[in-house]
Write an enzyme that holds these catalytic residues in place. Structure first.
Site, PDB file in Angstrom:
ATOM      1  N   LYS A  95     144.175  48.930 -19.479  1.00 42.50           N
ATOM      2  CA  LYS A  95     144.223  50.118 -20.338  1.00 42.50           C
ATOM      3  C   LYS A  95     142.826  50.390 -20.904  1.00 42.50           C
ATOM      4  CE  LYS A  95     146.151  51.923 -24.659  1.00 42.50           C
ATOM      5  NZ  LYS A  95     146.953  51.625 -25.862  1.00 42.50           N
TER       6      LYS A  95
ATOM      7  N   ASP B  29     151.200  52.152 -36.980  1.00 45.55           N
ATOM      8  CA  ASP B  29     151.463  53.051 -35.845  1.00 45.55           C
ATOM      9  C   ASP B  29     151.795  52.294 -34.561  1.00 45.55           C
ATOM     10  OD1 ASP B  29     151.920  55.688 -35.283  1.00 45.55           O
ATOM     11  OD2 ASP B  29     149.938  56.032 -34.418  1.00 45.55           O
TER      12      ASP B  29
END
Length: 873
Positions: A515, A654
């Site tokens: 990623k 988050d």
């Protein structure tokens, strides 16, 4: 002691040894010694005043106990000397002195001791029990008993690591006996029971099914001398259909009764060894000599194109000479016909008659024989069809091809440099950036790097030794890591599922994800790496993303423009290698990204209309709750609490729970039907409450597996194991250690222990979403779940209220569906910085502050845990 099943196949007295092969009776595995584990439980020395009744808690389930554990209890720390001479040191409840928290209890009479977590006077959590004999147990406890995963070291030197239930080995585990024998597989009530493998010191092995400590069912026994039996077993001896293969290649297939051949069977002797022929040897030497001269002739011919015709003519003559010599010396092996004998045995295993079959009869018999031989390979081929892999394979000419080449080359060189170094204890310097971690990769190659077809680039690996330790902690072999990411197979580029625009690449075997991260995310990971490292070393079952490497790729000059296009305009690419939660042979039918908030947490209707297995759904799309195996919920919520405490301390928010759901009833559908593009019938996402109730009551999609599944394929592949619907307690909760449970799934996945978040058996309960009323807690709703939740308006859903936080309340009366769950906490690289504070203030003006995602870490953590506490039952 250990199983002692042995065969007489090793004694070759005559040809008759191929006809009479018997087995000694198998001695079962003994239950754990009463010195360690007794019927009444391990802790007989607990003072009577501390043994309170736990019937209420057991009736309510583990959720009630955790609820009580979550309430505030005033505790003190100190030393308590009991009247019977026992001593307790640690935390205890102030009101009555009962152990509560972490402490150590010593029984002075027998010298035993326990150090670990306590709850309300009972061992509850993780702790270590030591016996005066030298034995010790370290692992998980539930309400005063060993339940969960733990390690028992016996005073005799034996070792067991695996699952426990009520003070007994129960589930997936591995035991090494004092003799050196090893059993690894499923246990039940302290005995091997289910699929498992036993390895003797003499290199004999048995892999198959067990019942009450004895070989029973289908299994394969391989002797140290190479002989092998595949077939049915009962009470430790072969009994039923089977096939015996001798080390020399001879083969018999037929019926066994109580360890002896009975009835009719077919015997195929091994083909005779070819006799030595000196004439053939001389002819072979001659051919090799000619081949050498031909090879030398080729080396001169290929350097001069003008002699090509001459070379061709010479080659033809030499080939013809070789063919003629081979014909003359009769080197070509004649095709041997298999000889088949039909044998009839009496009840004592003696041959009554033997008949040699004709060639035509043998051909007919051979079509039906050998069905046991290499059956695992045939099953693997049969089940090779699979769903189309997610993502687009990066090929030469692909926009991301150059970047893939650089990534693979950089990782290969980095891992190759750090792996040979001696492993040492990490220091603060290992978490710092160092100049030697940078490498230049010119296209033409250098003294330290090979040439490559991509552009010149600079490469940097961050904290290589620290990530090496992390990879080893997660049982990632350096060779497998490089082969998976940097082998001959190309990576696959995945569509970005989030708003960040990060790029995702997947290894060809789905084990690892790459990623891309932003600069501030990379800096955050470097800053939290020491605490993250300590956390994962102390918590084997952590649900946090597993990081394996952090790298930076920077092209030189203008040659990186192609990479800039592939990286979305960035000339410097930073990326992290991490685990793929959905690396499994099972199809993930539904994927959810869950945060515990509601504002904006619904999937667009356009995506719902095109819903498929790769669609990422959100909180408000989830219409089920999941009932886990007994004891798993308590362990899961405890681990979530520990993980969230770390994230709260690091000021991270988050994050979310990535959840994958495999519907086990869909496992029984043909793969061709599953992959036909038809929307799975399991989805109730767009159904009304009344329609959903009818759907579950009608049992749609809930067909039972074929009745012979458990008999013919018990515990083999993961896909077959997933078809075994587990036994339920109280009508909806899977029973730990039963067929089809998490232990069986983990065994079929090749794992030695059950891991939180991987192959977890559960029941999906249809649910309604409502808000907790004033004064009503999530724990009270858990109690309602056990007793059945009554709706207020009949079949109509309960309308949302205006207070409290949203919780999912399941109604078991509507029916359940068996599922396999995969999940973990992802996106843990977002700090609550100034930008997020502004987002919180802005969104709070337009929406209820409790419903938005951007909140402070403490609020986010509490809400996240509350939501998951209501999701997992």
């Amino acid at each position: 002691s250990s199983p002692t099943a042995r065969g007489a196949a090793g004694s070759r007295r005559s040809n008759e040894s191929h006809a009479t092969t018997s087995f000694a009776s198998s001695a079962g595995h003994p239950r754990a010694s009463s010195e360690y584990v007794s019927q009444g439980g391990i802790l007989s020395g607990v003072p009577v005043p501390w043994r309170r009744s736990v019937s209420i808690e057991r009736n309510l389930g583990s959720s009630s106990r955790i609820a009580t554990a979550g309430s505030k209890v005033v505790t003190e720390r100190g030393v308590r000397n009991l009247p019977n001479g026992d001593v307790y040191r640690g935390s205890y409840r102030a009101v009555d002195g009962v152990p509560h928290g972490h402490g150590m209890y010593t029984w002075t009479r027998d010298g035993n001791s326990y150090e670990g977590e306590w709850f309300d006077g009972l061992r509850h959590g993780v702790g270590t029990y030591r016996w005066a004999s030298g034995a010790s147990f370290k692992g998980e406890w539930l309400e005063g008993q060993i339940s969960g995963v733990g390690k028992l070291k016996g005073a005799d030197g034996s070792l067991y690591v695996g699952s426990w239930l009520a003070d007994r080995r129960h589930g997936l585990g591995k035991k090494t006996y004092v003799t050196g024998d090893v059993y690894e597989g499923i246990w039940k009530n302290g005995l091997p029971h289910g699929p498992g493998e036993y390895r003797w010191v003499d290199r004999s092995t048995y892999s198959g099914e067990w019942v009450a400590g004895k070989m029973e069912g289908r299994g394969t026994y391989v002797w140290g001398n190479g002989d092998r039996f595949d077939g049915q077993w009962r009470s430790g001896v072969e009994d039923g259909q089977g096939a015996y293969t001798w080390a020399d290649g001879s083969y018999y297939e037929g019926t066994w009764t109580n360890g002896k051949k009975t009835g009719t069977g077919y015997y195929i002797p091994a083909p005779p060894m070819p006799e030595y022929n000196p004439e053939i040897r001389r002819s072979v030497d001659s051919i090799h000599s000619n081949a050498s001269s031909i090879a030398g002739h080729h080396s001169t011919v290929h350097s001069d194109d003008e002699t090509g015709d001459e070379a061709s003519s010479s080659d033809s003559s030499d080939d013809e000479m070789g063919r003629r010599e081979r014909r003359e010396s009769k080197i070509a092996k004649p095709k041997r016909k298999k000889i088949v004998f039909r044998r009839d045995y009496d009840d004592e295993g003696n041959i009554e008659s033997e008949t040699k079959l004709t060639h035509e009869q043998s051909k007919i018999v051979l079509r039906k024989l050998l069905r046991y031989r290499d059956r695992h390979g045939r099953e693997k081929k049969k089940n090779k069809a699979e769903a189309k892999k997610q993502g687009e394979t990066i090929f030469k000419g692909h926009i991301a091809y150059d970047m893939m080449v650089c990534i693979q080359l950089g990782i290969r060189v980095s891992v190759g440099k750090v792996t040979p170094l001696p492993k040492t204890t990490l220091t603060a310097d290992d978490f710092m950036s160092r100049p030697e971690d940078k490498t230049d990769f010119p296209r033409a190659g250098s003294a330290n790097t090979p040439p490559h077809p991509s552009f010149d680039f600079k490469w940097k690996e961050y904290c290589p030794m620290a990530f090496r330790h992390l990879r080893e902690r997660f049982d990632i072999d350096a060779g497998d890591y490089m082969l998976s990411l940097c082998g001959e197979s190309a990576l696959r580029q995945l569509a970005s599922p989030g708003k960040s625009g990060a790029l995702f690449y997947c290894s060809h075997d789905d084990r690892f994800l790459i990623k891309t991260v932003r600069k501030h995310e990379m800096k955050l990971l470097r800053d939290l790496l020491p605490m993250y490292y300590k956390h994962v070393m102390e918590n084997r079952d952590t649900l946090l993303t597993k990081f394996f490497g952090l790298y930076r790729l920077k092209p030189l000059h203008l040659s990186g423009s192609r990479m800039a296009k592939a990286a979305g305009g960035s000339r410097t690419v930073r990326f992290v290698v991490m685990n793929n939660l959905f690396c499994t042979d099972l199809r993930i039918h539904r994927r959810f990204d869950l945060k515990g908030s509601t504002q904006g947490r619904a999937t667009d209707q356009a995506k719902i209309a095109k819903l498929d297995e790769n669609t990422i759904l959100k909180d408000l799309d989830l219409d089920v709750a999941f009932a886990l195996e007994e004891g798993k919920r308590a362990k899961l919520l405890r681990q979530i609490s520990i993980d969230c405490a770390l994230l709260e301390e690091l000021k991270v928010m988050d994050y979310s729970l990535l959840l994958g759901v495999h519907y086990r009833d869909l496992s029984n559908r043909p793969l061709s039907e599953e992959g036909s593009g038809e929307r799975p019938r399991a989805s109730t996402i767009n159904m009304s409450y009344a329609d959903r109730k009818h759907f579950f009551k009608a049992g749609a999609g809930g067909a039972s597996p074929p009745p012979d599944v458990a008999d013919i394929a018990r515990g083999r592949s993961l896909s077959v194991t997933a078809k075994m619907m587990p036994e339920k307690s109280r009508g909806f909760r899977p029973v730990a250690g039963a067929e089809g449970s998490s232990d069986f799934l983990a065994k079929a996945s090749g794992k030695s222990l059950v891991t939180l978040g991987q192959t977890m058996a559960a029941s999906a309960l249809p649910s309604v979403v409502r808000f907790a009323e004033q004064g009503e807690t999530v724990e009270q709703l858990d109690v309602l779940l056990v007793n059945g939740f009554p709706t207020k308006d009949g079949d109509a859903p309960i309308p949302p209220g205006v207070c409290g936080s949203p919780v999912v309340v399941a109604e078991p009366s509507l029916g359940t569906r068996d599922v396999v769950l995969y999940f973990g906490i992802i996106d843990i690289l977002q700090m609550y910085n100034g930008t997020k504070r502004i987002e919180t203030a802005f969104k709070a003006l337009m929406h209820n502050r409790n419903t938005i995602s951007a909140v402070d870490p403490k609020t986010y953590s509490a809400r996240f845990q509350s939501f998951l506490g209501s999701l997992f039952k």
